[in-house]
Design a protein around this motif. Structure first.
Motif, short mmCIF file in Angstrom:
data_model
loop_
_atom_site.label_atom_id
_atom_site.label_comp_id
_atom_site.label_asym_id
_atom_site.label_seq_id
_atom_site.Cartn_x
_atom_site.Cartn_y
_atom_site.Cartn_z
N HIS A 2 0.82 -1.21 0.00
CA HIS A 2 0.00 0.00 0.00
C HIS A 2 0.86 1.27 0.00
O HIS A 2 0.36 2.37 0.27
CB HIS A 2 -0.95 0.01 1.19
CG HIS A 2 -2.12 -0.92 1.05
ND1 HIS A 2 -2.00 -2.30 1.21
CD2 HIS A 2 -3.42 -0.69 0.73
CE1 HIS A 2 -3.18 -2.86 1.01
NE2 HIS A 2 -4.06 -1.91 0.72
N GLY A 3 2.15 1.12 -0.27
CA GLY A 3 3.02 2.28 -0.41
C GLY A 3 3.50 2.90 0.88
O GLY A 3 3.99 4.03 0.87
N HIS A 4 3.39 2.17 1.99
CA HIS A 4 3.85 2.70 3.28
C HIS A 4 5.34 2.44 3.45
O HIS A 4 5.76 1.69 4.34
CB HIS A 4 3.05 2.08 4.42
CG HIS A 4 1.57 2.35 4.34
ND1 HIS A 4 0.64 1.59 5.03
CD2 HIS A 4 0.87 3.28 3.65
CE1 HIS A 4 -0.57 2.05 4.76
NE2 HIS A 4 -0.46 3.07 3.92
#
Length: 281
Positions: A68-70
């Motif tokens: 999720h791009g974290h």
């Protein structure tokens, strides 16, 4: 006590601090990291168990967060403890990091730690993604907690390899690889991450500075650091010791074979070669 005795005592204390202060000044990164770890641990403890678990989950470098791009978790996870009593393991970690900072300075320590922490995390994530897609692991592994200092610390351990005297270096590598691989063969993905971090550190070690001569301070920090690292790598595995000892034997055997080959090669080079003169009719 006479004034002269007091003056001598004051001078003695000042001389001791004059030797200690420069040494402490060279360990700024280690000291700062230890303070931040303790501060985070105290803050998380004050939140309570449920909120603590929520924060740890958000800082985890698991597949769910990374997908999720974290990507901030790649940094933040290094400041969150993955459990256990920090008072018990922090002194050993400080010894390991302090030794690295004394050898490579602060920048070198940061590089060694970051390569292991970030590099091993990403490699493990690639492996887990492939394993999930292949059906080898359940999809629930994507939410597994993955935080802590272990990947970075094991990389720093591996980066000490070039500083180990050459006569003991293959035994050193054999011990740690034997221990880590043995544990990884029957443990979770974190143990695989330790193998990867160790290999990354060993590879990096030949690009960093090495100790010219070991002092009692270096030896003392090494003892504290490797004690901490062994419990990090081996965990509760009873087979880790056997794997480490097997690695030492293989390392010493490989070292003997390499030296034997080198000696034989030098002896052949030292022997003159005579070419047969062409015969005349």
């Amino acid at each position: 006590m006479s004034d002269m005795a007091v003056d001598n005592t004051v001078l003695s204390v000042e001389k001791r601090w004059a030797r200690v202060v420069p040494w402490l000044g060279s360990l700024r990164i280690t000291a700062l990291y230890a303070v931040v770890l303790v501060s985070f641990e105290v803050a998380l403890t004050q939140l309570g168990s449920q909120k603590r678990d929520a924060v740890v989950s958000q800082m985890s470098t698991n597949l769910h967060n990374l997908s999720h791009g974290h990507f901030s978790t790649l940094i933040g996870s290094a400041f969150v403890s993955d459990g256990g009593d920090i008072v018990a393991w922090l002194p050993g970690l400080v010894c390991l990091l302090a030794l690295g900072e004394l050898i490579w300075r602060g920048r070198g320590l940061l590089i060694a730690f970051a390569i292991g922490h970030i590099g091993a995390t990403l490699l493990v994530a690639v492996w887990l993604t492939f394993a999930v897609l292949a059906g080898w692991l359940p999809i629930s592994i994507a939410h597994a907690t993955d935080v802590g200092v272990s990947y970075g610390a094991v990389s720093v351990l591996g980066a000490l390899t070039a500083s180990i005297p050459s006569r003991w270096r293959t035994a050193w590598i054999g011990w740690w690889l034997g221990t880590a691989v043995t544990v990884a063969s029957s443990a979770d993905f974190t143990a695989i991450g330790h193998v990867l971090a160790l290999l990354l550190g060993i590879g990096l070690s030949y690009r960093l500075r090495a100790i010219v001569s070991w002092t009692p301070l270096h030896v003392g920090l090494l003892i504290g650091g490797v004690t901490f690292a062994y419990f990090v790598v081996s965990g509760p595995s009873a087979m880790a010791l056997i794997g480490g000892l097997t690695g030492i034997v293989l390392g010493l055997f490989a070292n003997r074979e390499v030296r034997s080959t080198t000696v034989k090669g030098r002896m052949r080079l030292q022997q003159p070669e005579f070419l047969d003169a062409p015969s005349r009719a």
